[in-house]
Design an enzyme around this catalytic site. Structure first.
Site, short mmCIF file in Angstrom:
data_model
loop_
_atom_site.label_atom_id
_atom_site.label_comp_id
_atom_site.label_asym_id
_atom_site.label_seq_id
_atom_site.Cartn_x
_atom_site.Cartn_y
_atom_site.Cartn_z
N TYR A 81 3.26 9.72 -0.66
CA TYR A 81 4.34 9.15 0.15
C TYR A 81 5.72 9.35 -0.49
O TYR A 81 6.75 9.16 0.17
CB TYR A 81 4.13 7.64 0.40
CG TYR A 81 2.84 7.26 1.10
CD1 TYR A 81 2.01 8.21 1.68
CD2 TYR A 81 2.45 5.93 1.18
CE1 TYR A 81 0.81 7.85 2.29
CE2 TYR A 81 1.26 5.55 1.80
CZ TYR A 81 0.44 6.53 2.35
OH TYR A 81 -0.73 6.16 2.95
N ASP A 111 0.84 -1.19 0.00
CA ASP A 111 0.00 0.00 0.00
C ASP A 111 0.89 1.25 0.00
O ASP A 111 1.54 1.55 0.99
CB ASP A 111 -0.90 0.01 1.25
CG ASP A 111 -1.87 1.18 1.24
OD1 ASP A 111 -2.96 1.04 0.65
OD2 ASP A 111 -1.53 2.24 1.79
N HIS A 131 -7.35 9.86 -2.14
CA HIS A 131 -6.72 9.76 -0.82
C HIS A 131 -7.56 10.41 0.29
O HIS A 131 -7.70 9.85 1.38
CB HIS A 131 -5.33 10.41 -0.88
CG HIS A 131 -4.35 9.88 0.10
ND1 HIS A 131 -3.02 9.78 -0.16
CD2 HIS A 131 -4.51 9.42 1.36
CE1 HIS A 131 -2.39 9.29 0.89
NE2 HIS A 131 -3.28 9.06 1.83
N LYS A 178 -2.50 5.95 -4.39
CA LYS A 178 -3.58 6.91 -4.09
C LYS A 178 -3.30 8.25 -4.74
O LYS A 178 -2.14 8.70 -4.77
CB LYS A 178 -3.73 7.10 -2.57
CG LYS A 178 -3.69 5.82 -1.78
CD LYS A 178 -3.91 6.04 -0.29
CE LYS A 178 -3.59 4.77 0.49
NZ LYS A 178 -2.16 4.59 0.81
#
Ligand SMILES: NC(=O)c1ccc[n+]([C@@H]2O[C@H](COP(=O)([O-])OP(=O)(O)OC[C@H]3O[C@@H](n4cnc5c(N)ncnc54)[C@H](OP(=O)(O)O)[C@@H]3O)[C@@H](O)[C@H]2O)c1
Length: 283
Positions: free
Chosen positions: A56, A51, A114, A81
């Site tokens: 990120y 994930d 997200h 996301k």
């Protein structure tokens, strides 16, 4: 060397039939420089579900680990996301292309909105672009993250494709019973982020007692609690021994009283933002 495919990890069928492994590995806050190693370790141990997210900053490194693992791509479930700063159609479409280019993969298994960002964005319009992406065939399922029932109701009323998953914060201090029941009633799989409350469960007296009774650790019984409730989890760790520990969940069961003791810890306490109040757009 790569381990044999994950024995014992159950899968859950999404509403379109795509199977998602119920246990995965989360890479939030793993710096890009550490992500290839961490993801490779998880794949070696047997995880087959990663994930990540555009936000990120480590999709490229997840892609390297997935492509170089020596595991059939179809055996690994990869989620990313949509970043909060991708609000317009063209930008959303381009960012999905960029996720594929960065990971070096020809498809993602799951792509999520997200956050709903209710005060600063039209999440219904963004979802319609997600539908276009889904129709393009380079993602096997689409879903949302941090959506409340009232956000989902708007999607049901104004769009065509129902989200396959809703990824929200869930752990024993935030059991989210109402939201999870709403998801289930609409054939939406709930994914639990921060499943071990960012590690806080390790210090909880009740959880430690349950762990002692079954000869497991607090993190293991908490992850097992999620699994038995039917949610999908992907604990994060950069510590190999913990990545192993968090995978070792399938040789024991919690009985009803242990499940109830853990659920009774609910105090509606978040470790992260409230989706109704969170409107953060990265620069
Ligand atoms: N959709 C969203 O908005 C959203 C938000 C947050 C997270 N997520 C996803 O959910 C995943 C998991 O959530 P999270 O990373 O926030 O929190 P988490 O998995 O609940 O907790 C991670 C923390 O717990 C520690 N830890 C891991 N295993 C442990 C163990 N067995 N015993 C004790 N401590 C342990 C880790 O330390 P070390 O790493 O130092 O070992 C890290 O500090 C993320 O990686 C991300 O994929 C999604």
């Amino acid at each position: 060397m790569v381990a044999a495919p994950a024995p014992g990890v159950p899968t859950i069928a999404l509403d379109n039939g795509v199977e998602i492994p119920q246990l995965g590995f989360g890479v939030f806050q793993i710096p890009p420089g550490d992500t290839v190693k961490a993801t490779t370790t998880a794949l070696e141990i047997g995880y087959r579900h990663i994930d990540t997210a555009q936000m990120y900053g480590n999709e490229r490194e997840v892609g390297i680990a997935v492509r170089e693992a020596g595991i059939d791509r179809n055996e690994i479930f990869v989620t990313s996301k949509l970043n909060n700063n991708r609000l317009e159609r063209d930008d959303i479409l381009r960012s999905f292309d960029r996720s594929l280019a960065d990971t070096g993969l020809d498809h993602l298994d799951l792509f999520l909105v997200h956050w709903p960002l209710p005060a600063v964005s039209d999440f219904v319009a963004r979802w319609k672009v997600m539908e276009e992406i889904y129709a393009g065939g380079r993602v096997r399922a689409i879903g949302v993250s941090n959506f409340q029932p009232h956000h989902l109701r708007r999607l049901f009323a104004e769009t065509e494709v129902r989200p396959a998953v809703n990824q929200v914060e869930v752990h024993p201090y935030l059991t989210q019973d109402e939201l999870r029941a709403f998801d289930a009633d609409h054939e939406i799989v709930t994914e639990a982020w921060a499943p071990i409350a960012k590690g806080k469960v390790a210090d909880d007296a009740v959880i430690r007692e349950v762990a002692g009774q079954v000869g497991k650790t607090p993190a293991q019984v908490t992850l097992r609690w999620h699994i038995q409730r039917g949610d999908v989890v992907f604990p994060k760790s950069v510590t190999r021994s913990r990545v192993e520990e968090n995978f070792d969940l399938f040789d024991f069961e919690l009985d009803e009283s242990a499940m109830a003791a853990m659920s009774s810890l609910n105090r509606d306490q978040r470790t992260g933002p409230d989706p109704d109040q969170f409107n953060y757009i990265p620069g």
